[in-house]
Design a protein around this motif. Structure first.
Motif, PDB file in Angstrom:
ATOM      1  N   VAL A  42       0.851  -1.197   0.000  1.00 58.94           N
ATOM      2  CA  VAL A  42       0.000   0.000   0.000  1.00 58.94           C
ATOM      3  C   VAL A  42       0.885   1.246   0.000  1.00 58.94           C
ATOM      4  CG1 VAL A  42      -1.775   1.276   1.256  1.00 58.94           C
ATOM      5  CG2 VAL A  42      -1.841  -1.231   1.202  1.00 58.94           C
ATOM      6  N   ALA A  43       1.948   1.212   0.818  1.00 56.31           N
ATOM      7  CA  ALA A  43       2.873   2.360   0.867  1.00 56.31           C
ATOM      8  C   ALA A  43       3.517   2.590  -0.497  1.00 56.31           C
ATOM      9  CB  ALA A  43       3.944   2.126   1.925  1.00 56.31           C
ATOM     10  N   ALA A  44       3.895   1.488  -1.182  1.00 57.27           N
ATOM     11  CA  ALA A  44       4.515   1.617  -2.497  1.00 57.27           C
ATOM     12  C   ALA A  44       3.554   2.254  -3.492  1.00 57.27           C
ATOM     13  CB  ALA A  44       4.969   0.249  -2.998  1.00 57.27           C
ATOM     14  N   ALA A  45       2.287   1.843  -3.428  1.00 57.57           N
ATOM     15  CA  ALA A  45       1.287   2.448  -4.321  1.00 57.57           C
ATOM     16  C   ALA A  45       1.126   3.932  -4.007  1.00 57.57           C
ATOM     17  CB  ALA A  45      -0.043   1.716  -4.179  1.00 57.57           C
ATOM     18  N   GLY A  46       1.102   4.263  -2.714  1.00 59.06           N
ATOM     19  CA  GLY A  46       0.998   5.672  -2.315  1.00 59.06           C
ATOM     20  C   GLY A  46       2.187   6.484  -2.777  1.00 59.06           C
ATOM     21  N   LEU A  47       3.390   5.902  -2.672  1.00 54.42           N
ATOM     22  CA  LEU A  47       4.595   6.614  -3.112  1.00 54.42           C
ATOM     23  C   LEU A  47       4.600   6.804  -4.629  1.00 54.42           C
ATOM     24  CD1 LEU A  47       7.226   4.878  -0.801  1.00 54.42           C
ATOM     25  CD2 LEU A  47       6.425   7.242  -0.654  1.00 54.42           C
ATOM     26  N   ALA A  48       4.096   5.803  -5.348  1.00 51.82           N
ATOM     27  CA  ALA A  48       3.967   5.975  -6.797  1.00 51.82           C
ATOM     28  C   ALA A  48       3.029   7.139  -7.118  1.00 51.82           C
ATOM     29  CB  ALA A  48       3.451   4.682  -7.437  1.00 51.82           C
ATOM     30  N   GLY A  49       1.945   7.243  -6.325  1.00 52.48           N
ATOM     31  CA  GLY A  49       1.028   8.360  -6.495  1.00 52.48           C
ATOM     32  C   GLY A  49       1.700   9.690  -6.207  1.00 52.48           C
ATOM     33  N   VAL A  50       2.555   9.718  -5.174  1.00 58.19           N
ATOM     34  CA  VAL A  50       3.296  10.938  -4.853  1.00 58.19           C
ATOM     35  C   VAL A  50       4.169  11.353  -6.035  1.00 58.19           C
ATOM     36  CG1 VAL A  50       5.144  11.886  -3.420  1.00 58.19           C
ATOM     37  CG2 VAL A  50       3.296  10.569  -2.358  1.00 58.19           C
ATOM     38  N   TYR A  51       4.824  10.370  -6.649  1.00 56.82           N
ATOM     39  CA  TYR A  51       5.698  10.682  -7.792  1.00 56.82           C
ATOM     40  C   TYR A  51       4.907  11.282  -8.953  1.00 56.82           C
ATOM     41  CZ  TYR A  51       8.848  10.104 -11.729  1.00 56.82           C
ATOM     42  OH  TYR A  51       9.621  10.347 -12.836  1.00 56.82           O
ATOM     43  N   PHE A  52       3.759  10.690  -9.292  1.00 59.76           N
ATOM     44  CA  PHE A  52       3.006  11.138 -10.465  1.00 59.76           C
ATOM     45  C   PHE A  52       2.167  12.387 -10.198  1.00 59.76           C
ATOM     46  CE2 PHE A  52       3.744   6.668 -11.687  1.00 59.76           C
ATOM     47  CZ  PHE A  52       4.336   6.887 -12.928  1.00 59.76           C
ATOM     48  N   THR A  53       2.043  12.773  -8.925  1.00 60.39           N
ATOM     49  CA  THR A  53       1.267  13.983  -8.615  1.00 60.39           C
ATOM     50  C   THR A  53       1.893  15.219  -9.246  1.00 60.39           C
ATOM     51  OG1 THR A  53       0.444  13.038  -6.546  1.00 60.39           O
ATOM     52  CG2 THR A  53       0.417  15.425  -6.722  1.00 60.39           C
ATOM     53  N   ARG A  54       3.174  15.192  -9.504  1.00 59.34           N
ATOM     54  CA  ARG A  54       3.847  16.357 -10.115  1.00 59.34           C
ATOM     55  C   ARG A  54       3.263  16.715 -11.475  1.00 59.34           C
ATOM     56  NH1 ARG A  54       9.811  14.172 -10.715  1.00 59.34           N
ATOM     57  NH2 ARG A  54       9.199  13.158  -8.763  1.00 59.34           N
ATOM     58  N   TYR A  55       2.595  15.760 -12.109  1.00 59.68           N
ATOM     59  CA  TYR A  55       2.061  16.014 -13.449  1.00 59.68           C
ATOM     60  C   TYR A  55       0.658  16.607 -13.434  1.00 59.68           C
ATOM     61  CZ  TYR A  55       6.036  13.146 -14.815  1.00 59.68           C
ATOM     62  OH  TYR A  55       7.311  12.666 -14.987  1.00 59.68           O
ATOM     63  N   LEU A  56       0.059  16.727 -12.255  1.00 60.70           N
ATOM     64  CA  LEU A  56      -1.248  17.383 -12.177  1.00 60.70           C
ATOM     65  C   LEU A  56      -1.091  18.869 -12.448  1.00 60.70           C
ATOM     66  CD1 LEU A  56      -2.799  15.700  -8.991  1.00 60.70           C
ATOM     67  CD2 LEU A  56      -3.265  15.152 -11.383  1.00 60.70           C
ATOM     68  N   ARG A  57      -2.042  19.444 -13.145  1.00 59.29           N
ATOM     69  CA  ARG A  57      -1.959  20.859 -13.488  1.00 59.29           C
ATOM     70  C   ARG A  57      -2.351  21.753 -12.316  1.00 59.29           C
ATOM     71  NH1 ARG A  57      -1.231  22.003 -18.734  1.00 59.29           N
ATOM     72  NH2 ARG A  57      -2.101  24.083 -18.462  1.00 59.29           N
ATOM     73  N   SER A  58      -3.193  21.259 -11.419  1.00 64.41           N
ATOM     74  CA  SER A  58      -3.612  22.055 -10.263  1.00 64.41           C
ATOM     75  C   SER A  58      -4.057  21.117  -9.153  1.00 64.41           C
ATOM     76  CB  SER A  58      -4.769  22.992 -10.652  1.00 64.41           C
ATOM     77  OG  SER A  58      -5.890  22.240 -11.076  1.00 64.41           O
ATOM     78  N   GLY A  59      -4.228  21.676  -7.952  1.00 62.33           N
ATOM     79  CA  GLY A  59      -4.714  20.893  -6.818  1.00 62.33           C
ATOM     80  C   GLY A  59      -3.728  19.871  -6.290  1.00 62.33           C
ATOM     81  N   ARG A  60      -2.425  20.106  -6.503  1.00 60.79           N
ATOM     82  CA  ARG A  60      -1.447  19.118  -6.064  1.00 60.79           C
ATOM     83  C   ARG A  60      -1.336  19.041  -4.546  1.00 60.79           C
ATOM     84  NH1 ARG A  60       1.516  21.158 -10.650  1.00 60.79           N
ATOM     85  NH2 ARG A  60       2.597  22.625  -9.285  1.00 60.79           N
ATOM     86  N   GLY A  73       8.224   9.867   6.013  1.00 60.25           N
ATOM     87  CA  GLY A  73       8.534  11.246   5.656  1.00 60.25           C
ATOM     88  C   GLY A  73       9.706  11.327   4.707  1.00 60.25           C
ATOM     89  N   VAL A  74      10.746  10.515   4.967  1.00 56.74           N
ATOM     90  CA  VAL A  74      11.923  10.516   4.097  1.00 56.74           C
ATOM     91  C   VAL A  74      11.556   9.980   2.714  1.00 56.74           C
ATOM     92  CG1 VAL A  74      14.265   9.655   3.802  1.00 56.74           C
ATOM     93  CG2 VAL A  74      13.408  10.171   6.084  1.00 56.74           C
ATOM     94  N   ALA A  75      10.821   8.862   2.680  1.00 55.72           N
ATOM     95  CA  ALA A  75      10.458   8.248   1.399  1.00 55.72           C
ATOM     96  C   ALA A  75       9.658   9.220   0.532  1.00 55.72           C
ATOM     97  CB  ALA A  75       9.663   6.971   1.652  1.00 55.72           C
ATOM     98  N   ILE A  76       8.727   9.931   1.137  1.00 54.89           N
ATOM     99  CA  ILE A  76       7.914  10.899   0.385  1.00 54.89           C
ATOM    100  C   ILE A  76       8.794  12.042  -0.120  1.00 54.89           C
ATOM    101  CG2 ILE A  76       6.052  12.592   0.583  1.00 54.89           C
ATOM    102  CD1 ILE A  76       4.820  10.664   2.712  1.00 54.89           C
ATOM    103  N   ALA A  77       9.657  12.555   0.745  1.00 52.94           N
ATOM    104  CA  ALA A  77      10.491  13.708   0.377  1.00 52.94           C
ATOM    105  C   ALA A  77      11.398  13.397  -0.806  1.00 52.94           C
ATOM    106  CB  ALA A  77      11.320  14.149   1.577  1.00 52.94           C
ATOM    107  N   LEU A  78      11.902  12.165  -0.876  1.00 57.86           N
ATOM    108  CA  LEU A  78      12.821  11.819  -1.954  1.00 57.86           C
ATOM    109  C   LEU A  78      12.140  11.785  -3.321  1.00 57.86           C
ATOM    110  CD1 LEU A  78      14.945   9.022  -0.238  1.00 57.86           C
ATOM    111  CD2 LEU A  78      15.567  11.407  -0.616  1.00 57.86           C
ATOM    112  N   LEU A  79      10.799  11.782  -3.332  1.00 54.43           N
ATOM    113  CA  LEU A  79      10.051  11.760  -4.591  1.00 54.43           C
ATOM    114  C   LEU A  79       9.509  13.126  -4.987  1.00 54.43           C
ATOM    115  CD1 LEU A  79       8.085   8.432  -4.047  1.00 54.43           C
ATOM    116  CD2 LEU A  79      10.094   8.789  -5.489  1.00 54.43           C
TER     117      LEU A  79
END
Length: 616
Positions: free
Chosen positions: A191-209, A235-241
């Motif tokens: 579940v954490a890995a899926a969440g971290l993948a979501g964190v990585y791809f959030t950068r591509y959202l145009r708004s509401g990040r 916290g570290v894992a999220i920050a690195l993405l």
């Protein structure tokens, strides 16, 4: 007369002041915790063991206040650590191995030597497994203490210690994950890995990040908690993405256009668009660091100290600590181990000419920084809670951490005071700290010339413009007897585009066109916006795509920063500042004054090096 305003590097004083205040608040919280624990031990313990229940219906979490601080709030602290690690590897000190080599190797030695000393000394206590207590330096206290007792010109030492602290934090966080995780359940980590993948791809959202990042961060933190891996590492894992980058020229130009539109037609829509565009031109990493830094420094770390530094001090406990191999293992590990590991490895590298040591990063300064690195407060107290179960042993360990931090601070203070006495600032400022190197510097004239002028200047400074007009006359008078060198000292507080101009000239230098670019910048000091800089590159026939890529490179920013740190090390507070045959020039900088100074100055030793790019 020269511009007497401080060079941009002095703007760090504000940041150092903030670090100083944060360190003082952390110290006050530590003292308050010790006083509280000794005046009313029962209330101190019972308060932090207060249970909280958070949730709805069958979904709820139970925490003590102590766990809330250590597991939840400290995740934010480790998040900011992760942001700094990510930034340093992307655009900071750790982008170049030659630059990163010294702090990386010193940090590794500063992890290994304390751990070995601790295991050797603390083995009889039965707590040799708590060796992680002595591996990490407290970055907050380190930077704050450096601001309080560090040398007069701490620029390069501060960068060295921050880079070292980043590697130190990586080691400490890895050890927490690998060594001090008691139970482990792999399913929640999916579940954490899926969440971290979501964190990585959030950068591509145009708004509401922002809301998306926040929601995913909570999910990842809960998954780490359920897996048995300490949740602060989420916290570290999220920050690195989280993405980090230098401001893009086109984004900056777009923000400026929107700001001009708002000025011409002020309304809410244009104001919002301009504000959003300005914000988006800065990377999310740096925006988050700026946003969270005050909360971490002024709230989270003091609360952590208040919850963890409450050592009961009485005759029996002090006697036990003085006789405890655990306490002495921590004191020796932090004070002696950190010093021997960091100072010993850097001294060896310097003697073997390995890595890059800039002016001002002398062995006596490194000795003070190595001593200061023995302050292992935050993560040391954190690991005590993870590695030691016995309450008495925890008290002894906390006493060791506090004693080691006080001793390290005192030793570092003495070393820095002696260092400043040995290297007086006024003498340092009279002599050029970095010899001219035609393979690095921008020079005009033969390397075996009788006379050398080094100028520290700013492309937007009107006095530097005047001085640049004097140099050709000096060159005509002295011919091949003169070698002229330009170095950067931009005054960004007064000249907003000065740093960009300096970096642009370095990008042009990578295509062999430094002096042509210099002349173009001096020719129009009022128009040095990003679009103007690119226009100049195009007019000079540079490869504009390469030029724009180089503007965002660590090589270019590092080159300008090195000159600025040299200027700080010599106490340069005005530009232009000239060095004539290696000695600081005092007085007018018209052509005849410079010629007289050159002819009366002592002759430098000739340096036979490959001839550099000509200044036509």
């Amino acid at each position: 007369m020269p511009d007497r305003r401080r060079p941009s590097i002095a703007a760090r004083i504000g940041a150092m002041g903030q670090n100083r205040i944060g360190a003082l608040i952390l110290l006050l919280a530590t003292v308050a915790a010790i006083v509280w624990a000794n005046v009313a031990d029962g209330s101190y313990t019972s308060f932090w063991e207060t249970h909280l229940s958070i949730g709805i219906g069958d979904l709820h979490l139970e925490f003590t206040l102590h766990a809330l601080v250590n597991d939840a709030l400290m995740a934010i602290f480790f998040f900011t650590v992760g942001l700094e690690v990510r930034r340093e590897f992307a655009i900071g000190e750790l982008t170049s191995w030659s630059r990163a080599m010294v702090p990386v190797i010193a940090s590794i030695a500063g992890l290994v030597v304390p751990a070995l000393l601790f295991v050797t000394i603390a083995a009889p206590s039965g707590h040799a497994g708590a060796w992680g207590v002595v591996i990490s330096t407290d970055t907050a206290f380190l930077v704050g203490a450096l601001a309080l007792v560090g040398p007069r010109v701490p620029g390069r030492l501060r960068i060295f210690l921050l880079a070292l602290a980043v590697v130190d934090d990586i080691g400490a966080l890895s050890i927490i994950a690998l060594v001090y995780t008691d139970t482990f359940s792999p399913l929640p980590l999916l579940v954490a890995a899926a969440g971290l993948a979501g964190v990585y791809f959030t950068r591509y959202l145009r708004s509401g990040r922002g809301p998306v990042y926040a929601t995913l961060a909570v999910i990842v933190w809960l998954a780490f908690l359920a897996s048995g891996v300490h949740p602060t590492l989420a916290g570290v894992a999220i920050a690195l993405l989280v993405p980090v980058y230098r401001p893009n020229r086109r984004d900056v130009e777009h923000a400026l256009e929107l700001a001009r539109t708002f000025r011409q037609s002020p309304n809410t829509e244009y104001a919002r668009a301009a504000a959003n565009s300005l914000r988006e031109s800065i990377s999310i990493n740096e925006r988050l660091q700026s946003a969270y830094a005050p909360y971490v420094a002024y709230v989270i770390l003091p609360l952590f100290a208040l919850a963890n530094a409450g050592v009961v001090v009485d005759g029996e406990i002090l006697a036990g600590a003085l006789q405890s191999s655990l306490t002495w293992g921590i004191v020796v590990g932090l004070v002696t181990g950190k010093f021997v590991g960091i100072f010993g490895s850097t001294a060896l590298m310097k003697s073997l000419r390995l890595g890059e040591f800039g002016p001002g990063l002398t062995l006596d300064r490194i000795a003070g920084g190595a001593a200061l690195s023995g302050i292992g407060f935050t993560i040391s107290l954190f690991i005590i809670d993870l590695a030691i179960d016995d309450a008495t042993a925890q008290n002894e360990a906390r006493a060791g951490v506090l004693a080691a931090s006080v001793i390290a601070f005192a030793v570092a203070t003495v070393v820095f005071r002696v260092s400043d006495a040995v290297h007086p600032e006024i003498e340092t400022g009279r002599t050029l700290v970095r010899p001219v190197d035609s393979t690095r510097d921008h020079t005009y004239g033969p390397d075996d010339a009788r006379y050398t002028i080094v100028e520290y200047g700013d492309f937007q400074c009107p006095f530097c413009l005047k001085a640049s007009g004097s140099i050709p006359e000096v060159q005509r008078e002295l011919g091949d007897d003169l070698r002229y060198v330009w170095r950067h000292a931009p005054l960004t507080a007064q000249h907003p585009n000065a740093l960009a101009g300096a970096e642009a000239s370095e990008a042009a230098a990578l295509q062999g066109r430094f002096f042509e670019f210099e002349r173009a910048l001096f020719a129009d000091q009022e128009h040095q916006l990003p679009s103007d800089i690119v226009r100049i590159a195009d007019q000079l026939g540079l490869d504009v795509e390469k030029f724009e890529r180089d503007l965002e490179s660590g090589e270019v920013t590092g080159r300008v920063r090195d000159d600025m740190l040299d200027a700080e090390a010599m106490g340069i507070t005005s530009v232009p500042t000239f060095f004539v045959n290696g000695r600081r020039h005092v007085g007018p900088f018209d052509a005849q004054s410079l010629i007289r100074a050159l002819r009366t100055a002592p002759q430098p030793e000739p340096q036979l090096q490959p001839r550099a790019e000509p200044r036509s």
